[in-house]
Design a protein around this motif. Structure first.
Motif, PDB file in Angstrom:
ATOM      1  N   PRO A  21      -7.312 -42.976-106.153  1.00 12.43           N
ATOM      2  CA  PRO A  21      -7.819 -41.435-105.645  1.00 12.43           C
ATOM      3  C   PRO A  21      -6.355 -40.730-105.649  1.00 12.43           C
ATOM      4  CG  PRO A  21      -8.945 -43.435-104.165  1.00 12.43           C
ATOM      5  CD  PRO A  21      -7.634 -43.764-104.891  1.00 12.43           C
ATOM      6  N   VAL A  22      -5.145 -41.885-105.119  1.00 12.74           N
ATOM      7  CA  VAL A  22      -4.637 -40.673-104.940  1.00 12.74           C
ATOM      8  C   VAL A  22      -3.736 -39.999-106.466  1.00 12.74           C
ATOM      9  CG1 VAL A  22      -1.813 -40.272-104.155  1.00 12.74           C
ATOM     10  CG2 VAL A  22      -3.160 -41.620-102.366  1.00 12.74           C
ATOM     11  N   ASN A  24      -5.196 -40.154-109.270  1.00 10.24           N
ATOM     12  CA  ASN A  24      -6.046 -39.126-109.285  1.00 10.24           C
ATOM     13  C   ASN A  24      -5.845 -37.477-108.791  1.00 10.24           C
ATOM     14  OD1 ASN A  24      -7.085 -40.911-111.610  1.00 10.24           O
ATOM     15  ND2 ASN A  24      -9.323 -42.012-110.455  1.00 10.24           N
ATOM     16  N   ARG A  25      -5.896 -37.564-107.522  1.00  7.79           N
ATOM     17  CA  ARG A  25      -4.884 -36.178-107.123  1.00  7.79           C
ATOM     18  C   ARG A  25      -4.406 -35.621-107.674  1.00  7.79           C
ATOM     19  NH1 ARG A  25      -7.399 -35.322-100.869  1.00  7.79           N
ATOM     20  NH2 ARG A  25      -8.286 -34.165-102.179  1.00  7.79           N
ATOM     21  N   LEU A  26      -3.124 -36.382-107.637  1.00  6.78           N
ATOM     22  CA  LEU A  26      -2.046 -36.301-108.047  1.00  6.78           C
ATOM     23  C   LEU A  26      -1.659 -35.797-109.833  1.00  6.78           C
ATOM     24  CD1 LEU A  26       0.607 -38.329-106.309  1.00  6.78           C
ATOM     25  CD2 LEU A  26      -0.017 -35.944-105.831  1.00  6.78           C
ATOM     26  N   ARG A  29      -2.793 -40.178-114.785  1.00  6.61           N
ATOM     27  CA  ARG A  29      -4.080 -41.104-115.398  1.00  6.61           C
ATOM     28  C   ARG A  29      -4.188 -41.986-116.317  1.00  6.61           C
ATOM     29  NH1 ARG A  29      -5.630 -36.322-113.606  1.00  6.61           N
ATOM     30  NH2 ARG A  29      -8.160 -36.105-112.442  1.00  6.61           N
TER      31      ARG A  29
END
Length: 85
Positions: A21-22, A24-26, A29
Motif C-alpha cells: 500500500p505504501v 502504491n500510494r507513492l 508499482r
C-alpha cells in the motif's frame, strides 16, 4: 536478545502488511522495487511476502537481504571500534 527478536519480527510483519500500500500510494508499482524494499526493510518475513509478487520480486528481496547483511557485517565492527555501538 528477546526484545531484539520481537522488534525484528514486528518490523518484518509491518513490512509484509504495509509495503505494497505504501509503494502504491507513492506511485511505485515495479516488482523489483517492492522486492528490494521488502528484503532490506523486512528481512526474511518481507522477502517471504515478495514471493507472492513473483520470481523477479523474490530475487530482488534476496538481494536486499544479502546487501543488508553485508553492510551490517562491515559497519558494526567499525562503529564498535569507535565506541558507538
Amino acid at each position: 536478545p528477546s526484545l531484539a527478536a520481537i522488534f525484528a519480527i514486528a518490523g518484518g510483519v509491518t513490512v509484509a502488511v504495509a509495503a505494497r500500500p505504501v509503494l502504491n500510494r507513492l506511485g511505485i508499482r515495479d516488482r523489483r522495487a517492492f522486492g528490494l524494499a521488502a528484503g532490506v526493510a523486512g528481512s526474511g518475513i518481507g522477502a517471504a511476502e515478495a514471493v507472492a509478487q513473483g520470481p523477479e520480486a523474490t530475487a530482488y528481496a534476496a538481494l536486499g537481504v544479502g546487501l543488508t547483511a553485508i553492510a551490517t557485517a562491515l559497519l558494526v565492527p567499525i562503529l564498535a571500534g569507535l565506541g558507538l555501538v
